[in-house]
Design a protein around this motif. Structure first.
Motif, mmCIF file in Angstrom:
data_model
loop_
_atom_site.group_PDB
_atom_site.id
_atom_site.type_symbol
_atom_site.label_atom_id
_atom_site.label_comp_id
_atom_site.label_asym_id
_atom_site.label_seq_id
_atom_site.Cartn_x
_atom_site.Cartn_y
_atom_site.Cartn_z
ATOM 1 N N ALA A 18 0.828 -1.203 0.000
ATOM 2 C CA ALA A 18 0.000 0.000 0.000
ATOM 3 C C ALA A 18 0.864 1.256 0.000
ATOM 4 O O ALA A 18 0.583 2.220 -0.717
ATOM 5 N N LEU A 19 1.936 1.249 0.778
ATOM 6 C CA LEU A 19 2.845 2.404 0.833
ATOM 7 C C LEU A 19 3.536 2.607 -0.517
ATOM 8 O O LEU A 19 3.629 3.742 -1.010
ATOM 9 N N ALA A 20 3.991 1.522 -1.135
ATOM 10 C CA ALA A 20 4.658 1.635 -2.427
ATOM 11 C C ALA A 20 3.703 2.158 -3.495
ATOM 12 O O ALA A 20 4.078 3.011 -4.310
ATOM 13 N N LEU A 21 2.463 1.693 -3.508
ATOM 14 C CA LEU A 21 1.482 2.183 -4.474
ATOM 15 C C LEU A 21 1.156 3.656 -4.245
ATOM 16 O O LEU A 21 0.993 4.418 -5.199
ATOM 17 N N VAL A 23 3.176 5.966 -2.869
ATOM 18 C CA VAL A 23 4.344 6.759 -3.288
ATOM 19 C C VAL A 23 4.398 6.841 -4.812
ATOM 20 O O VAL A 23 4.637 7.911 -5.382
ATOM 21 N N ALA A 24 4.165 5.726 -5.503
ATOM 22 C CA ALA A 24 4.179 5.732 -6.967
ATOM 23 C C ALA A 24 3.072 6.636 -7.525
ATOM 24 O O ALA A 24 3.287 7.395 -8.472
ATOM 25 N N ARG A 31 4.428 14.654 -11.342
ATOM 26 C CA ARG A 31 4.978 14.832 -12.687
ATOM 27 C C ARG A 31 3.957 15.508 -13.589
ATOM 28 O O ARG A 31 4.285 16.407 -14.352
ATOM 29 N N ARG A 32 2.703 15.074 -13.499
ATOM 30 C CA ARG A 32 1.656 15.664 -14.328
ATOM 31 C C ARG A 32 1.449 17.128 -13.950
ATOM 32 O O ARG A 32 1.298 17.990 -14.814
#
Length: 125
Positions: A18-21, A23-24, A31-32
């Protein structure tokens, strides 16, 4: 699949995924937003140069109006018609405004531009 993994490890794995998702997702979102802020800066620059048609193009991108963006790009590709003539830029004016900005921003750039114009067939010696 997780039958042999202790419950504590299952929770830790779930929390890590969940943390990795998260952050991604935040990285992609930022970026957008940077691209959109840059489009707003370009829109302001085009307004300052008097290129309203291009400013509208950047504005459509910045606010996410992709259908309006597609219509404007289609106008460029198909060329000006009677209905879209008022939106089509005068390319000579565009070139003059960009060259004037380029030349007034730095004396060395102005000399470079003069050298290019003197070498061209249309340039005056």
């Amino acid at each position: 699949m997780f039958n042999n993994v202790p419950v504590l490890w299952q929770y830790l794995i779930l929390a890590g995924v969940a943390l990795a998702l998260t952050v991604a997702g935040l990285w992609l979102y930022n970026r957008r937003e940077k691209r959109r802020k840059h489009a707003i800066e370009l829109m302001k620059l085009m307004n300052r140069w008097g290129l309203d048609w291009f400013a509208d193009l950047y504005e459509d991108y910045a606010v996410g109006d992709y259908s309006g963006l597609v219509v404007k790009v289609k106008e460029i590709v198909t060329g000006p018609s009677a209905a879209t003539k008022r939106w089509s830029p005068n390319w000579g004016d565009v070139a003059r405004k960009v060259a004037a900005y380029y030349a007034t921003s730095d004396a060395a750039k102005a000399q470079e531009l003069m050298a290019i114009l003197q070498k061209s067939p249309g340039g005056k010696p």
